[in-house]
Design a protein around this motif. Structure first.
Motif, PDB file in Angstrom:
ATOM      1  N   SER A   1       9.200   4.010 -15.013  1.00 35.62           N
ATOM      2  CA  SER A   1       7.941   3.775 -15.869  1.00 35.62           C
ATOM      3  C   SER A   1       6.486   4.375 -15.242  1.00 35.62           C
ATOM      4  O   SER A   1       5.713   4.397 -16.052  1.00 35.62           O
ATOM      5  N   SER A   2       6.694   4.400 -13.853  1.00 33.37           N
ATOM      6  CA  SER A   2       5.493   4.752 -13.234  1.00 33.37           C
ATOM      7  C   SER A   2       5.782   5.361 -12.022  1.00 33.37           C
ATOM      8  O   SER A   2       7.012   5.093 -11.455  1.00 33.37           O
ATOM      9  N   ILE A   3       5.006   6.340 -11.522  1.00 26.63           N
ATOM     10  CA  ILE A   3       5.208   6.840 -10.062  1.00 26.63           C
ATOM     11  C   ILE A   3       3.765   6.928  -9.506  1.00 26.63           C
ATOM     12  O   ILE A   3       2.919   7.068 -10.011  1.00 26.63           O
ATOM     13  N   ASP A   4       3.811   6.621  -8.124  1.00 26.59           N
ATOM     14  CA  ASP A   4       2.668   6.292  -7.057  1.00 26.59           C
ATOM     15  C   ASP A   4       2.400   7.823  -6.692  1.00 26.59           C
ATOM     16  O   ASP A   4       1.045   7.985  -6.306  1.00 26.59           O
ATOM     17  N   LEU A   5       3.335   8.612  -6.328  1.00 26.98           N
ATOM     18  CA  LEU A   5       2.736   9.907  -5.470  1.00 26.98           C
ATOM     19  C   LEU A   5       3.876  10.835  -6.115  1.00 26.98           C
ATOM     20  O   LEU A   5       4.958  10.767  -6.129  1.00 26.98           O
TER      21      LEU A   5
ATOM     22  N   ASP B   1      -8.568   9.183 -13.320  1.00 25.17           N
ATOM     23  CA  ASP B   1      -7.645   8.025 -12.854  1.00 25.17           C
ATOM     24  C   ASP B   1      -6.802   8.453 -11.796  1.00 25.17           C
ATOM     25  O   ASP B   1      -6.091   7.423 -11.116  1.00 25.17           O
ATOM     26  N   VAL B   2      -6.471   9.611 -11.619  1.00 24.20           N
ATOM     27  CA  VAL B   2      -5.391   9.941 -10.346  1.00 24.20           C
ATOM     28  C   VAL B   2      -6.276  11.067  -9.379  1.00 24.20           C
ATOM     29  O   VAL B   2      -7.078  11.504  -9.664  1.00 24.20           O
ATOM     30  N   THR B   3      -5.700  10.642  -8.257  1.00 28.04           N
ATOM     31  CA  THR B   3      -6.064  11.349  -7.034  1.00 28.04           C
ATOM     32  C   THR B   3      -5.407  12.709  -6.762  1.00 28.04           C
ATOM     33  O   THR B   3      -4.162  12.602  -6.904  1.00 28.04           O
TER      34      THR B   3
ATOM     35  N   GLU C   1      -0.863   1.882 -10.033  1.00 27.51           N
ATOM     36  CA  GLU C   1      -2.241   1.424  -9.541  1.00 27.51           C
ATOM     37  C   GLU C   1      -3.048   2.412  -8.869  1.00 27.51           C
ATOM     38  O   GLU C   1      -4.247   2.540  -9.161  1.00 27.51           O
ATOM     39  N   SER C   2      -2.527   3.322  -8.061  1.00 25.05           N
ATOM     40  CA  SER C   2      -3.286   4.242  -7.268  1.00 25.05           C
ATOM     41  C   SER C   2      -2.492   5.377  -6.790  1.00 25.05           C
ATOM     42  O   SER C   2      -2.140   5.652  -6.066  1.00 25.05           O
ATOM     43  N   PRO C   3      -2.321   6.385  -8.286  1.00 25.98           N
ATOM     44  CA  PRO C   3      -1.351   7.367  -8.167  1.00 25.98           C
ATOM     45  C   PRO C   3      -2.149   8.458  -7.449  1.00 25.98           C
ATOM     46  O   PRO C   3      -3.348   8.690  -7.515  1.00 25.98           O
ATOM     47  N   ARG C   4      -1.100   9.503  -6.796  1.00 28.45           N
ATOM     48  CA  ARG C   4      -1.746  10.492  -6.130  1.00 28.45           C
ATOM     49  C   ARG C   4      -1.002  11.810  -6.551  1.00 28.45           C
ATOM     50  O   ARG C   4       0.259  11.684  -6.543  1.00 28.45           O
ATOM     51  N   VAL C   5      -1.531  12.819  -6.439  1.00 32.26           N
ATOM     52  CA  VAL C   5      -0.814  13.938  -6.590  1.00 32.26           C
ATOM     53  C   VAL C   5      -1.163  14.893  -5.265  1.00 32.26           C
ATOM     54  O   VAL C   5      -2.487  15.335  -5.123  1.00 32.26           O
ATOM     55  N   VAL C   6      -0.270  15.524  -4.439  1.00 28.10           N
ATOM     56  CA  VAL C   6      -0.709  16.136  -3.247  1.00 28.10           C
ATOM     57  C   VAL C   6       0.225  17.577  -3.438  1.00 28.10           C
ATOM     58  O   VAL C   6       1.266  17.675  -3.574  1.00 28.10           O
ATOM     59  N   SER C   7      -0.631  18.599  -3.584  1.00 22.72           N
ATOM     60  CA  SER C   7       0.096  20.079  -3.550  1.00 22.72           C
ATOM     61  C   SER C   7      -0.295  20.571  -2.254  1.00 22.72           C
ATOM     62  O   SER C   7      -1.362  20.896  -1.813  1.00 22.72           O
ATOM     63  N   VAL C   8       0.763  21.042  -1.298  1.00 20.30           N
ATOM     64  CA  VAL C   8       0.612  21.628   0.056  1.00 20.30           C
ATOM     65  C   VAL C   8       0.519  23.054  -0.083  1.00 20.30           C
ATOM     66  O   VAL C   8       1.550  23.680  -0.304  1.00 20.30           O
TER      67      VAL C   8
ATOM     68  N   THR D   1       0.852  -1.285   0.126  1.00 20.40           N
ATOM     69  CA  THR D   1      -0.118   0.014  -0.088  1.00 20.40           C
ATOM     70  C   THR D   1       1.036   1.311   0.058  1.00 20.40           C
ATOM     71  O   THR D   1       0.308   2.216  -0.083  1.00 20.40           O
ATOM     72  N   ALA D   2       2.132   1.025   0.283  1.00 24.46           N
ATOM     73  CA  ALA D   2       3.120   2.476   0.299  1.00 24.46           C
ATOM     74  C   ALA D   2       3.042   2.899  -1.151  1.00 24.46           C
ATOM     75  O   ALA D   2       3.095   2.062  -2.058  1.00 24.46           O
ATOM     76  N   PRO D   3       3.434   4.064  -1.494  1.00 23.61           N
ATOM     77  CA  PRO D   3       4.219   4.711  -2.513  1.00 23.61           C
ATOM     78  C   PRO D   3       5.243   4.188  -2.964  1.00 23.61           C
ATOM     79  O   PRO D   3       6.392   4.683  -2.465  1.00 23.61           O
TER      80      PRO D   3
END
Length: 332
Positions: free
Chosen positions: A102-106, A208-210, A152-159, A18-20
């Motif tokens: 090839s992929s990034i989770d976070l 498809d991206v959080t 599988e579960s990509p996420r973008v967080v802008s603070v 479950t970790a990025p």
């Protein structure tokens, strides 16, 4: 609102599944980004972490990552030097990452500082805080979206200031260049709104991206000292006599901030398929638990801010996004 105890319990469930597994941290050399990296690594999971920063941050970041490796040898760190207040440098950094992964989770974006001094522009003609807090963040997202969409579960967080949006934003002078437009207050409010408006656009285009715009609350990161403020000026004295003591008094503990931000990066409470969450799910700007932009404050509360966001979407979004594209176009 999830309690800190519940947040810690959820973070304790983070594992290799479950970790990025691959994450990119722009602004991870200090402040909230650095604190959250530490909290992630301390879970003991196997992760590859890209940290992007200026040359002046390299040595202290190397020391920091060596200390974390002693705690968790399964964590891999990749340093990428870049002056990311510049759009050209942002593009170059993204090209380096795309050549390696090839992929990034976070993707975690926390660059910038309070614009407390006089207006200061980069060599590309952008106010430096606006470039750090909006334009280069959007450019990072656009360039790295193809890699995010393969996770599988990509996420973008802008603070910055998620959830603090008002119903209006300056669309006549988006870059605050007209005489009298720019100040520490107008700048910070404008950049907060641009973040939410831009991220909302991207979230609706890429369900498809959080996407998350978060407000970290009061954290003693030293941010107020990072601008071009003369310490002997009246603003320098206000920072020393008023702002810094206030921040120290009301800031949450670094460890608590780190745990809350880690929760936001990994929990299925905010869409996606992260760490299981049995509590009340967060609602996005579309008032849904899936799809749309999640606006999250330092307590973990999630608000759609539906009325204000709907007004901004109707009256300002198209103009702001068109302007954003015109600024970024040479670097796409």
């Amino acid at each position: 609102m999830p309690s800190l105890k519940e947040i810690r319990a959820a973070n304790a469930l983070i594992n290799d599944a479950t970790a990025p597994r691959v994450s990119v941290w722009v602004g991870g050399t200090s402040g909230v980004g650095k604190l959250t990296i530490k909290a992630l690594v301390e879970t003991g999971v196997s992760v590859r972490i890209y940290i992007v920063g200026r040359k002046s941050s390299e040595e202290r970041t190397k020391t920091f990552t060596q200390e974390l490796n002693a705690i968790n040898p399964k964590a891999e760190f990749v340093w990428i030097e870049g002056e990311v207040s510049l759009l050209a440098e942002t593009k170059r950094v993204c090209e380096v990452i795309r050549s390696k992964e090839s992929s990034i989770d976070l993707l975690f974006l926390s660059t910038g500082y309070a614009p407390l001094g006089t207006r200061e522009e980069t060599s590309e003609g952008l106010e430096i805080c606006q470039s750090l807090e909006y334009y280069t963040r959007i450019l990072f997202i656009i360039h790295l979206l193809p890699l995010l969409q393969k996770a599988e579960s990509p996420r973008v967080v802008s603070v910055l200031g998620g959830g603090l949006e008002r119903s209006s934003v300056n669309t006549d002078d988006i870059d605050l260049k007209k005489p009298g437009s720019f100040s520490s207050t107008t700048g910070q409010i404008q950049y907060c709104h641009l973040n939410s408006i831009g991220l909302d656009w991207l979230a609706n285009e890429h369900p498809d991206v959080t996407f998350m715009h978060t407000w970290p609350g009061w954290v003693n990161t030293g941010n107020v000292r990072r601008g071009n403020v003369d310490p002997n000026s009246w603003m320098g004295w206000i920072i020393w006599l008023v702002l810094e003591p206030l921040i120290k008094t009301f800031s949450m503990r670094d460890e608590d901030s780190a745990q809350r931000n880690l929760f936001q990066c990994t929990s299925a409470a905010f869409g996606g398929h992260g760490v299981p969450w049995e509590g009340k799910p967060g609602l996005s700007t579309l008032k849904k638990p899936e799809g749309g932009l999640f606006l999250v404050n330092y307590k973990g509360d999630c608000t759609p801010n539906a009325k204000n966001m709907a007004t901004l979407r109707e009256k300002a979004q198209s103009k702001i996004w068109a302007h954003t594209q015109s600024i970024l176009e040479p670097y796409l």
